[in-house]
Design an enzyme around this catalytic site. Structure first.
Site, PDB file in Angstrom:
ATOM      1  N   ASP A   1       0.827  -1.194   0.000  1.00  0.00           N
ATOM      2  CA  ASP A   1       0.000   0.000   0.000  1.00  0.00           C
ATOM      3  C   ASP A   1       0.870   1.257   0.000  1.00  0.00           C
ATOM      4  OD1 ASP A   1      -1.995   1.840   0.324  1.00  0.00           O
ATOM      5  OD2 ASP A   1      -2.236   1.474   2.471  1.00  0.00           O
TER       6      ASP A   1
ATOM      7  N   ASP B   1      -1.959   5.509  -5.368  1.00  0.00           N
ATOM      8  CA  ASP B   1      -2.171   4.614  -4.243  1.00  0.00           C
ATOM      9  C   ASP B   1      -2.384   3.161  -4.653  1.00  0.00           C
ATOM     10  OD1 ASP B   1      -2.815   3.420  -1.885  1.00  0.00           O
ATOM     11  OD2 ASP B   1      -4.773   4.359  -1.696  1.00  0.00           O
TER      12      ASP B   1
END
Ligand SMILES: *[C@@H]1O[C@H](CO)[C@@H](O)[C@H](O)[C@H]1NC(C)=O
Ligand SMILES: *[C@@H]1O[C@H](CO)[C@@H](O)[C@H](O)[C@H]1NC(C)=O
Ligand SMILES: *[C@@H]1O[C@H](CO)[C@@H](O)[C@H](O)[C@H]1NC(C)=O
Ligand SMILES: *[C@@H]1O[C@H](CO)[C@@H](O)[C@H](O)[C@H]1NC(C)=O
Length: 479
Positions: free
Chosen positions: A91, A308
């Site tokens: 992430d 992201d």
């Protein structure tokens, strides 16, 4: 989310700063302070440092970005002594590594992704140590400053709330991480580093369910608390990493180190932001530049897009989303639209979507572009049923904030390069099975790192069980 985020940030700034948002004054003791050092001592210290300096790390990846399948990419890491394997979501939108710990409440026990879950047991690792809130390493995880209401022997606690409202909390622990270091072309050996990470005691929201469960999340954000920053601070790696998320075969490449091939065009990372934000200058659908309302791109704030890897889809503000959808769906005027799972616009289509729908081109400063093909922004939930992956951030986010959030939907099948030393991000269309070349800092040798594909369950495509949108970018980070 941002409204809430800002309120909380404002509140917590009174006692400490958000990661990356203020300076930390660390009380660093020089090892040789206060006594004579012999040249030999100094040299052996340096040799040790150089011996382990700046390696290339090859992180094994699995999963894929399909919203109707795993919907995420994960990596295998080793933790503790003796080391055990843990599967964690990668992430770039958050700043901490955490794993589910022994005794955790509401931690998932099994996963539909097809990996064996394991709880980290601090008592079972001879090198694990809990951190207390009065230790400087605790305040460093919070970006410096003192921790409110800290009493001696109180553990260094963490809570992270993600964009989808799910949360994890527990205590920070210090232990060894074991990673694969490249030592030849497609050759690795195990290397280790001492790091601080969250030992999760409690999960809520999506993090507690079994369908997309993993052992934790590895945050690759730029704050000092992230693993890349911690490894860089101890001289293990440079603050440069890259990924290629393969939506065709699953898995892909995730490597830390100085990439020499492929080379990419880059755009600056907007400074003083919690996430990897870049400036989006415009959007094209096919050959048409979207006629966005005047003023939309006037302030930096509105023009920011967050990169992201921990988010599955791509979210656009209403001002971009609506004209974009009109153009895309307008390419096939006969479509009969359905809403699936209250959230996805879907339709029947039995021809090649790449012939029937337009390319979407995102334009960034310094003429960096990102092309998203119809087969990437449309995903199939049945043989002839397709859904649109673009989402309206105003209606999807919890507080109605109009963010541009670019997740795996647009990042997949591209080589994405993050150079935090120079504060730039770049990308290029890439076949993730090809491998990339990195230069080892110490020896100057160049090694190829290839793709990995950690096994995961066969694709399960069921209507009505589409991935709840894990927006794994941190909102805030509270003690
Ligand atoms: C992060 O770490 C760097 C280098 O270790 C230090 O100079 C900087 O002040 C730290 N920043 C924060 C916000 O803690
Ligand atoms: C870390 O790696 C070094 C060098 O390979 C090794 O000697 C050491 O035992 C390892 N430490 C742990 C805790 O695994
Ligand atoms: C950063 O940019 C400078 C100037 O373009 C370049 O010389 C340097 O090699 C870059 N550093 C890294 C780590 O990429
Ligand atoms: C990528 O490369 C592999 C092996 O060279 C090839 O089989 C595959 O078709 C390529 N994929 C794409 C999308 O071009």
């Amino acid at each position: 989310m941002v409204l809430r985020q800002e309120l909380l940030v404002g509140f917590f700034l009174l006692s400490f700063c958000l990661p990356g948002s203020c300076n930390l004054v660390l009380d660093v003791q020089h090892k040789f302070k206060g006594r004579e050092k012999t040249p030999n001592e100094l040299r052996s210290h340096d040799v040790r440092r150089h011996g382990r300096l700046l390696s290339i790390v090859d992180l094994e990846l699995g999963g894929n970005g399909h919203p109707a399948e795993t919907g995420l990419f994960f990596a295998r890491i080793g933790l503790g002594t003796p080391p055990n394997d843990y599967y964690v979501q990668v992430d770039t939108g958050s700043d901490v590594l955490w794993v589910n710990c022994m005794g955790c409440s509401n931690c998932p026990e099994k996963s539909d992704i097809g990996v064996e879950l394991r709880l980290f047991d601090p008592k079972g690792s001879s090198t694990a140590k809990f951190i207390t809130c009065d230790q400087s390493s605790c305040s460093a995880m919070y970006g410096g400053g003192t921790i409110r209401d800290c009493k001696p022997d109180m553990l260094c606690k963490y809570t992270i709330i993600y964009g989808d409202g799910s949360a994890t909390s527990g205590d920070f622990v210090k232990d060894y991480i074991h990673l694969q270091q490249a030592v030849g072309n497609h050759q690795t050996t195990v290397t280790n580093g001492s790091i601080e990470f969250g030992c999760a005691a409690k999960q809520s929201g999506e993090l507690g369910t079994s369908s997309e469960a993993l052992d934790g999340i590895i945050g690759f954000g730029q704050a000092n608390s992230s693993i890349i920053s911690q490894l860089a601070a101890s001289g293990k790696v440079k603050k440069i990493f890259a990924h290629c998320l393969d939506s065709v075969s699953g898995g892909g490449i995730f490597a830390i180190g100085d990439v020499v091939e492929p080379t990419v065009k880059t755009t600056p990372v907007i400074p003083h932001q919690v996430h990897y934000n870049v400036v989006l200058n415009g959007v094209k659908v096919g050959e048409t530049t979207l006629d966005l309302p005047v003023g939309l791109f006037e302030t930096e704030y509105r023009r920011e897009a967050i990169i992201d890897s921990g988010t599955t889809l791509a979210y656009l503000p209403g001002h971009i989303y609506h004209p974009l959808m009109q153009k895309i769906l307008g390419a096939q005027p006969g479509l009969k639209l359905h809403t699936v799972d209250h959230q996805f616009t879907c339709f029947k289509y039995d021809e090649n979507v790449d012939d029937g729908f337009p390319l979407v081109t995102l334009l960034f400063v310094e003429s960096l572009i990102l092309i998203v093909y119809p087969h990437e922004y449309l995903f199939q939930i049945r043989d002839d049923m397709w859904c649109v992956g673009w989402q309206n951030s105003g209606t999807q986010s919890r507080d109605g904030r109009e963010v541009t959030l670019l997740g795996d939907l647009v990042l997949q099948n591209k080589f994405i390069y993050y150079n935090l030393e120079n504060q730039t991000i770049g990308w290029i269309e890439y076949n993730c099975t090809s491998g990339i070349k990195l230069r080892e800092e110490k020896s100057g040798k160049i090694y190829t790192v290839g793709a990995h594909r950690l096994s995961s369950a066969a694709s399960i495509i069921e209507i009505g069980r589409l991935l709840p949108l894990l927006l794994a970018f941190t909102l805030f980070f509270i003690q």
